[in-house]
Write an enzyme that holds these catalytic residues in place. Structure first.
Site, PDB file in Angstrom:
ATOM      1  N   LEU A 109      31.403  41.049  50.245  1.00  0.00           N
ATOM      2  CA  LEU A 109      30.135  41.653  49.856  1.00  0.00           C
ATOM      3  C   LEU A 109      29.000  40.630  49.841  1.00  0.00           C
ATOM      4  O   LEU A 109      29.176  39.503  49.393  1.00  0.00           O
ATOM      5  CB  LEU A 109      30.250  42.283  48.464  1.00  0.00           C
ATOM      6  N   GLY A 154      35.635  41.298  49.705  1.00  0.00           N
ATOM      7  CA  GLY A 154      35.463  42.511  50.496  1.00  0.00           C
ATOM      8  C   GLY A 154      36.065  42.415  51.881  1.00  0.00           C
ATOM      9  O   GLY A 154      36.453  43.434  52.470  1.00  0.00           O
ATOM     10  N   ASN A 178      39.075  37.607  45.284  1.00  0.00           N
ATOM     11  CA  ASN A 178      38.759  36.522  44.348  1.00  0.00           C
ATOM     12  C   ASN A 178      37.493  36.790  43.535  1.00  0.00           C
ATOM     13  O   ASN A 178      36.799  35.868  43.109  1.00  0.00           O
ATOM     14  CB  ASN A 178      38.621  35.196  45.104  1.00  0.00           C
ATOM     15  N   GLU A 179      37.207  38.058  43.269  1.00  0.00           N
ATOM     16  CA  GLU A 179      35.975  38.425  42.573  1.00  0.00           C
ATOM     17  C   GLU A 179      35.812  37.747  41.219  1.00  0.00           C
ATOM     18  O   GLU A 179      34.693  37.388  40.824  1.00  0.00           O
ATOM     19  CB  GLU A 179      35.913  39.953  42.401  1.00  0.00           C
TER      20      GLU A 179
END
Length: 303
Positions: A109, A154, A178-179
């Site tokens: 993202l 994403g 890995n957000e």
């Protein structure tokens, strides 16, 4: 908002952020995310290139949005329209998704779509992310992800929507959701997709500490299905697709629907709630400050 409405209302992206750090002539993903930005002038150059072979019924979708195929609203809109066109063409039975950018599949993202934006804009962006996932995860086409570079966040989600994942066997590449390393929480449908792919325990650990896996680790847990040399990813995907298309379409499609429909229904029944939760979370002062800290860190690094 419809996909066409999103296309009409798209804004120019002023910068692209990723969890990738530029390193000489290639892009590497490190254990801890480093955000990078690149100014991009408005351009009519397509972010998606589709090659469709009518004789085989297979389309190849090349993501080609420099530098790292970040998922901006513009990119997502173009991506969704491309998938929708292929889905409507009954002669298209298989789709291979890959990248034209060196050393990266997709960086995930576009952080600039979430930093300093109005709640309305954030909601528009998140609806487009949902739309991309719904179109891919629920597609009747056989989909193979030809992961020819790093694929965090994403980018990993795109790969997981595929029916089969082939990754370049390069230890410098990585893949994973890995957000949390950015202070962001992966939504429930990201989580469900990962659980469906690698199981509950692997997903629980990976999501909490934001793990990025190298190719051999990804193969071991089932995040990818096959490793091949970097220069053979696309050719192997093309060969593998013939095996998938040897199965009668109706049988394969009905089986795919049976396996994935509960996960898809869970999002479709709560899309507006999911958007509200995302907007509420991402516009919090604490989250915006966290993203601002990465921006400041980037400026210091460049200085």
């Amino acid at each position: 908002m419809s996909l066409r409405a999103a296309l009409r209302n798209k804004h120019a992206v002023t910068g692209l952020f990723s969890q990738l750090s530029s390193c000489s002539s290639h892009v590497r993903v490190r254990g801890s995310p480093v955000l990078v930005t690149q100014q991009r002038k408005s351009s009519t150059t397509p972010r998606i290139k589709v090659e469709f072979n009518q004789s085989t019924g297979v389309a190849i979708m090349h993501m080609q949005s420099p530098p790292v195929n970040s998922l901006s609203l513009d990119f997502l809109t173009e991506f969704c329209i491309g998938v929708e066109k292929l889905e409507m063409d009954k002669s298209c039975r298989g789709l291979i998704i890959t990248s034209s950018q060196p050393k990266v599949f997709s960086a995930g993202l576009d952080i600039m779509e979430m930093y300093g934006k109005s709640p309305e804009r954030c909601g528009e962006f998140w609806r487009a992310v949902q739309e991309m996932w719904l179109k891919l995860y629920g597609s009747n086409m056989a989909i193979i992800a030809a992961v020819n570079g790093s694929s965090p966040a994403g980018g990993c989600l795109i790969a997981m929507t595929a029916d089969y994942r082939i990754m370049a066997d390069n230890p410098r590449f990585s893949i994973g959701l890995n957000e949390t390393q950015l202070g962001i929480v992966a939504p429930f449908w990201f989580k469900d997709t990962m659980v469906n792919t690698v199981g509950h325990r692997c997903s629980e650990m990976a999501l909490q500490i934001g793990l990025l896996y190298n190719p051999s680790e990804a193969l071991r847990i089932g995040l990818v299905d096959q490793l091949v040399p970097e220069d053979q990813v696309l050719s192997t995907a093309t060969q593998t697709m013939t095996k998938w298309l040897a199965i009668p379409d109706h049988a394969r499609q009905l089986t795919k629907t049976m396996m994935r429909k509960p996960t898809i229904d869970k999002l479709t029944s709560s899309r507006e709630t999911d958007i509200r939760h995302f907007v509420s979370f991402i516009t919090k002062d604490s989250i915006q400050k966290s993203l601002a800290m990465y921006l400041e860190m980037l400026k210091k690094r460049k200085g």
